[in-house]
Design a protein around this motif. Structure first.
Motif, PDB file in Angstrom:
ATOM      1  N   PRO A 271      74.549  41.282  30.352  1.00 50.72           N
ATOM      2  CA  PRO A 271      73.432  42.223  30.524  1.00 50.72           C
ATOM      3  C   PRO A 271      73.381  42.864  31.907  1.00 50.72           C
ATOM      4  O   PRO A 271      72.737  43.899  32.070  1.00 50.72           O
ATOM      5  N   TRP A 272      74.038  42.290  32.898  1.00 54.14           N
ATOM      6  CA  TRP A 272      73.989  42.832  34.250  1.00 54.14           C
ATOM      7  C   TRP A 272      75.202  43.713  34.580  1.00 54.14           C
ATOM      8  O   TRP A 272      75.389  44.109  35.732  1.00 54.14           O
ATOM      9  N   VAL A 273      76.025  44.008  33.561  1.00 53.59           N
ATOM     10  CA  VAL A 273      77.103  44.989  33.715  1.00 53.59           C
ATOM     11  C   VAL A 273      76.660  46.280  33.039  1.00 53.59           C
ATOM     12  O   VAL A 273      76.495  46.315  31.822  1.00 53.59           O
ATOM     13  N   ASP A 274      76.461  47.347  33.836  1.00 56.52           N
ATOM     14  CA  ASP A 274      76.005  48.627  33.278  1.00 56.52           C
ATOM     15  C   ASP A 274      77.111  49.343  32.520  1.00 56.52           C
ATOM     16  O   ASP A 274      76.910  49.820  31.408  1.00 56.52           O
ATOM     17  N   ARG A 275      78.261  49.457  33.129  1.00 59.94           N
ATOM     18  CA  ARG A 275      79.371  50.150  32.458  1.00 59.94           C
ATOM     19  C   ARG A 275      80.693  49.727  33.086  1.00 59.94           C
ATOM     20  O   ARG A 275      80.735  49.160  34.183  1.00 59.94           O
ATOM     21  N   ARG A 276      81.761  50.031  32.371  1.00 60.10           N
ATOM     22  CA  ARG A 276      83.108  49.685  32.804  1.00 60.10           C
ATOM     23  C   ARG A 276      83.942  50.959  32.848  1.00 60.10           C
ATOM     24  O   ARG A 276      83.976  51.709  31.872  1.00 60.10           O
TER      25      ARG A 276
END
Length: 504
Positions: A51-56
């Motif tokens: 949940p704390w990764v916005d985008r890759r």
């Protein structure tokens, strides 16, 4: 500020007391162990729905994760099916990290502190496991436990691949299969009328009206708080790769309760699983008979619990009983030690066998948890994969609707093992077999693509085979699960499908 000693230094200090000759080898193995665990962690960061990764963002120079707090984490392109350690460092807002425990600490995510501690143990225990290796004979092992001892690095994709918190260095050396010990199981007497027993409990584990329940010595000391009985000769056995299951020479395998967190879960034996064990064993044996000789399931001989998951055991036959003349029964996790998977032809043959059996069972109504520990392959004298053996039915899934559709009597089962949810059934099989056993055997995304493309067009067409060609492959989100202590059950991630396009 004073920093508490790391797991690496604690293990080094203990090792200096009990095996000083291994200290230098242990120290030499630490960088490789950090890279092995960091590679597994990077896979999770790259693909799990954290949940704390916005985008890759994938670019020519690697992969960048944009975090919810504005920071950036950068590392190499992530092959979700790679088993070799290829990540030696990643950069968090310009700071380089080569230690997975310190990286997770630096990320400062919810529940990250406890997982960081486990990652530190994973690195230290992995280095210890590698340091204790003296090389294996080029000859094929004659005993079933010797295959298990060859699996030194543990789970191929879990960052906690060798995490053994709560085990001292002497205990790791005394109980870890990769250290090749003989473990003496205690026999705890319990009145039979106070136990739940299914199947036929072995006569050799009885004393009059009492059952002698085999107990792992770590469990006896740390959980049951039972001093060793000087009059109990115990049962001499060899630990298998799960640590809590042991092979009795010339006899069965004994699965013991071990209430320690190893990789993902606490290793006890639930009253629920004991209650279902005989029914599941009979059902699986009948179902395997429909597989045209391509599958055997090890029979559960007996299971018992003193109404407690901490004092229970399951006794089942050894997979070696299904080896014919000149054949070997090899756990899939140990295949890489044979050299066989280096051949693309062998990879395709094994993939065809595994998918044929797995998908046929799924069509009938049973999804196996077919990862590299539960699944074994019978290898013929010429090295070819001949048939499969499956062990440990505790976490399969059974679909009454599918069984009924095929006219198969539905066994008397209840609880989490029963489901007609199609996505759940497919995740169980495809996540363990394709993203687990097959990927772990071939060792990379390109190799997995080649093995799948070589066989899928020739397999019998089913709706589940069609689902295999969907845009993503399921896999357990192992790191997310460890970072979500309040969320019970499995959580899932989606991996790039080698049959659809580029793996990364």
């Amino acid at each position: 500020m004073h920093r508490p000693p790391s797991a690496e230094t604690e293990v080094a200090a203990e090792l200096a007391d009990v095996r000083p000759e291994l200290v230098s080898r242990y120290s030499a193995e630490l960088p490789g162990a950090r890279a092995a665990v960091l590679t597994r962690l990077w896979r999770a960061l790259a693909y799990e729905p954290l949940p704390w990764v916005d985008r890759r963002e994938r670019g020519r120079e690697g992969l960048t994760l944009r975090l919810a707090d504005g920071r950036r984490l950068h590392g190499p392109h992530a092959d979700p099916y790679a088993t070799a350690a290829y990540v030696t460092a990643v950069r968090l807002d310009g700071t380089s990290y080569d230690d997975p425990a310190r990286l997770l600490t630096g990320l400062s995510v919810p529940h990250g502190a406890s997982l960081a501690t486990e990652l530190g143990h994973s690195v230290a225990s992995l280095a210890l496991s590698r340091a204790g290796q003296e090389g294996h004979s080029q000859e094929a092992p004659e005993r079933d436990w010797e295959w298990e001892q060859r699996v030194v690095d543990g789970h191929p994709f879990h960052p906690n691949c060798r995490s053994r918190p709560g085990f001292s260095v002497p205990e790791q050396l005394a109980y870890g299969p990769e250290h090749r010990p003989v473990v003496t199981l205690a026999r705890v007497p319990v009145r039979a009328r106070e136990c739940l027993v299914t199947g036929e409990w072995p006569q050799g584990m009885r004393d009059g009206d009492r059952l002698l329940i085999p107990v792992h010595p770590w469990q006896a000391e740390h959980v049951l708080k039972r001093p060793r009985d000087p009059y109990d000769e115990g049962i001499a056995a060899h630990p298998l790769m799960s640590l809590r299951t042991l092979a009795v020479p010339g006899g069965p395998h004994v699965k013991t309760a071990l209430s320690a967190r190893l990789t993902s879960s606490v290793r006890d034996i639930s009253v629920y699983s004991v209650g279902l064990s005989a029914t599941l064993s009979d059902f699986a044996e009948a179902l395997a008979a429909r597989m045209d000789g391509l599958l055997h399931v090890t029979r559960t001989l007996g299971a018992a619990t003193a109404d407690s998951p901490d004092l229970a055991a399951v006794v089942r036959e050894s997979p070696q009983v299904y080896a014919g003349p000149g054949e070997r029964v090899v756990p899939v996790a140990a295949l890489v030690t044979t050299g066989l998977p280096r051949s693309p032809k062998w990879q395709a043959e094994f993939t065809r066998l595994a998918l044929t059996v797995g998908l046929r069972l799924l069509e009938l109504g049973v999804a196996l948890e077919a990862h590299g520990q539960n699944l074994l392959v019978v290898v013929g004298p010429d090295g070819s994969p001949v048939r499969l053996v499956y062990r440990d039915l505790a976490d399969i899934r059974v679909s009454p609707a599918r069984l009924a559709r095929h006219g198969i009597p539905v066994p008397e089962l209840a609880g989490r093992i029963v489901t007609d949810d199609v996505p759940a059934l497919r995740r169980k099989l495809l996540g363990s077999l394709v993203a687990g056993a097959l990927a772990g055997t071939v060792g990379s995304g390109p190799a997995l693509r080649g093995a799948l493309e070589a066989v899928v067009r020739d397999l019998p067409g089913t709706v589940d085979l069609a689902a295999l060609g969907d845009r993503a492959l399921p896999t357990k989100a192992l790191t997310l699960m460890r970072l979500s202590p309040g969320t019970p059950g499995d959580q899932w991630a989606e991996l790039p499908n080698p049959l659809v396009g580029e793996v990364f």
